[in-house]
Write a protein that holds these residues in place. Structure first.
Motif, PDB file in Angstrom:
ATOM      1  N   ARG A 126      23.083 -13.791 103.862  1.00 15.72           N
ATOM      2  CA  ARG A 126      23.889 -13.369 105.097  1.00 15.72           C
ATOM      3  C   ARG A 126      23.586 -14.356 106.264  1.00 15.72           C
ATOM      4  O   ARG A 126      24.404 -14.937 106.813  1.00 15.72           O
ATOM      5  N   GLU A 129      24.934 -17.820 105.607  1.00 13.21           N
ATOM      6  CA  GLU A 129      26.132 -17.960 105.960  1.00 13.21           C
ATOM      7  C   GLU A 129      26.406 -17.823 107.375  1.00 13.21           C
ATOM      8  O   GLU A 129      27.311 -18.493 107.825  1.00 13.21           O
ATOM      9  N   GLU A 162      22.097  -8.581 112.837  1.00 12.50           N
ATOM     10  CA  GLU A 162      22.405  -7.857 111.438  1.00 12.50           C
ATOM     11  C   GLU A 162      21.081  -6.984 111.163  1.00 12.50           C
ATOM     12  O   GLU A 162      21.600  -5.677 110.482  1.00 12.50           O
TER      13      GLU A 162
END
Length: 408
Positions: A126, A129, A162
């Motif tokens: 993630r 990304e 996150e």
């Protein structure tokens, strides 16, 4: 309390040295700290704010000993105006930075699961990304680009969100508060307004996550409050520094890139794809880069402690310098040289003892991703200005380039 002192041999104590907050360009090592290291192993310093003086330990062995010694505590610092770098000093209850044992372990336990090696590994795709999206924008717009503004600042803020569990709908305003808090623009008043906004939001979020079973930090804190393991004030004090915690990654990697872009031999070494080569050089850069101004947070001697023939009396404030420890020639031969082959390299860049950086694994993962991705996606990466034209942060505790204009 008076701070009278003598050595165990009856000699006069070292003089108190004023240590101004120098605004240094580039990754220059603080010349005042270099002098204090030569005068050590224990010296006395007076920083720009607070009251009185404090001991300073600069040798590697002493730094490790003090940071592992329960006779030196942090909690009492919150009740004192210890000489310090920061003009404003408002520690919050729950802050891990000022917690002594057993409170430190109790507080850290509430969030420890979010910062393990396993969680960092799971987060890596993630994070990649997020980073790819930022670099896509840089490539699409073409050179030149300020890598601090476009990549190094937004990436850690997004990754931390996150980990923390910031809802997507709230991220824009949380990121705006965080950027203002870590920025050198806007002044102290703007930063304080941003802190008030952020901490108000954190309080609401922790309340809303009470009883949560999620695996992000706010869920963990909400659940810990619900179980009575930490109170709400402690949970908010815990969360704030973690939410802002990407600052070190931004400016450490900024310094790393500046060094690599001004030392072609190191950049060539970094592009060596042999196993372990890049990781060893990153560790050496972490050791060598002067990532902060002067020193961090003090400790207070909780009883008399004898060190190097000097009695540190109960109540005396004590600082350790990880920057100095990382340049100790007894541990790091030729310490002022960047040696890509240095082995072993037991640097203390993430701290030591129970105050070792909570997010160290996460910070290392982000550092690797940033360096790897920028070198791969921007193969001709170079400074777009002369090295002396790079602007550096001013009046700040964390050092680094304010801008890093690059072409490729």
């Amino acid at each position: 309390m008076t701070q009278e002192t003598t050595t165990l041999t009856g000699q006069s104590p070292p003089p108190v040295r004023d240590w101004p907050a120098l605004d240094l360009d580039g990754p220059e090592f603080d010349p005042v700290l270099a002098d204090l290291m030569r005068e050590g192993p224990l010296t006395r310093v007076r920083l720009p704010h607070g009251e009185g003086w404090a001991w300073l330990a600069t040798r590697y062995a002493d730094v490790k000993a003090i940071t592992n010694d329960p006779r030196f505590g942090r909690a009492e610092v919150t009740m004192r105006q210890v000489t310090r770098l920061a003009p404003h000093f408002k520690p919050r209850p729950g802050s891990l930075a000022f917690a002594d044992q057993p409170d430190h372990n109790r507080l850290r336990r509430a969030v420890a699961g979010a910062f393990t090696v396993g969680r960092a590994k799971a987060l890596r795709p993630r994070a990649q990304e997020i980073l790819d999206g930022l670099v896509d924008g840089v490539v699409a717009d073409g050179p030149p680009a300020d890598l601090v503004e476009r990549v190094l600042e937004p990436f850690p803020i997004a990754v931390v969100s996150e980990v923390m569990g910031v809802p997507p709908a709230d991220r824009e305003r949380v990121h705006a508060w965080t950027r203002q808090i870590i920025s050198t623009s806007g002044g102290a008043e703007a930063a304080e307004r941003a802190k008030q906004g952020l901490y108000g939001w954190i309080t609401e979020t922790v309340r809303a996550r009470a009883g949560s079973s999620g695996d992000d930090v706010y869920a963990m804190l909400g659940a810990a409050v619900g179980r009575g393991e930490v109170d709400e004030t402690e949970a908010v004090g815990l969360a704030g520094p973690l939410q802002i915690g990407g600052e070190a990654v931004t400016h450490n990697v900024g310094q790393m890139l500046y060094v690599l872009l001004t030392r072609p031999e190191l950049m060539a070494r970094l592009r060596d794809d042999r196993p372990g080569v890049r990781g060893a050089l990153l560790d050496e850069l972490l050791r060598w880069i002067p990532h902060r101004t002067s020193v961090g947070l003090a400790r207070i001697a909780l009883e008399d402690v004898d060190l190097h023939g000097t009695r540190i009396r109960a109540g005396d404030p004590v600082y350790v310098s990880y920057l100095a420890a990382n340049r100790d020639p007894e541990v790091f031969p030729d310490p002022d040289r960047i040696d890509p082959d240095r082995d072993p390299n037991p640097h203390l860049s993430f701290g030591n003892g129970h105050h070792y950086c909570t997010g160290a694994v996460l910070a290392r993962m982000q550092t690797e991703l940033l360096v790897d991705t920028l070198l791969e996606r921007l193969p001709g990466l170079r400074l777009a200005v002369r090295p002396e034209e790079v602007r550096w942060r001013r009046r700040t505790m964390i050092r680094g380039p304010r801008t890093l204009p690059c072409a490729w």
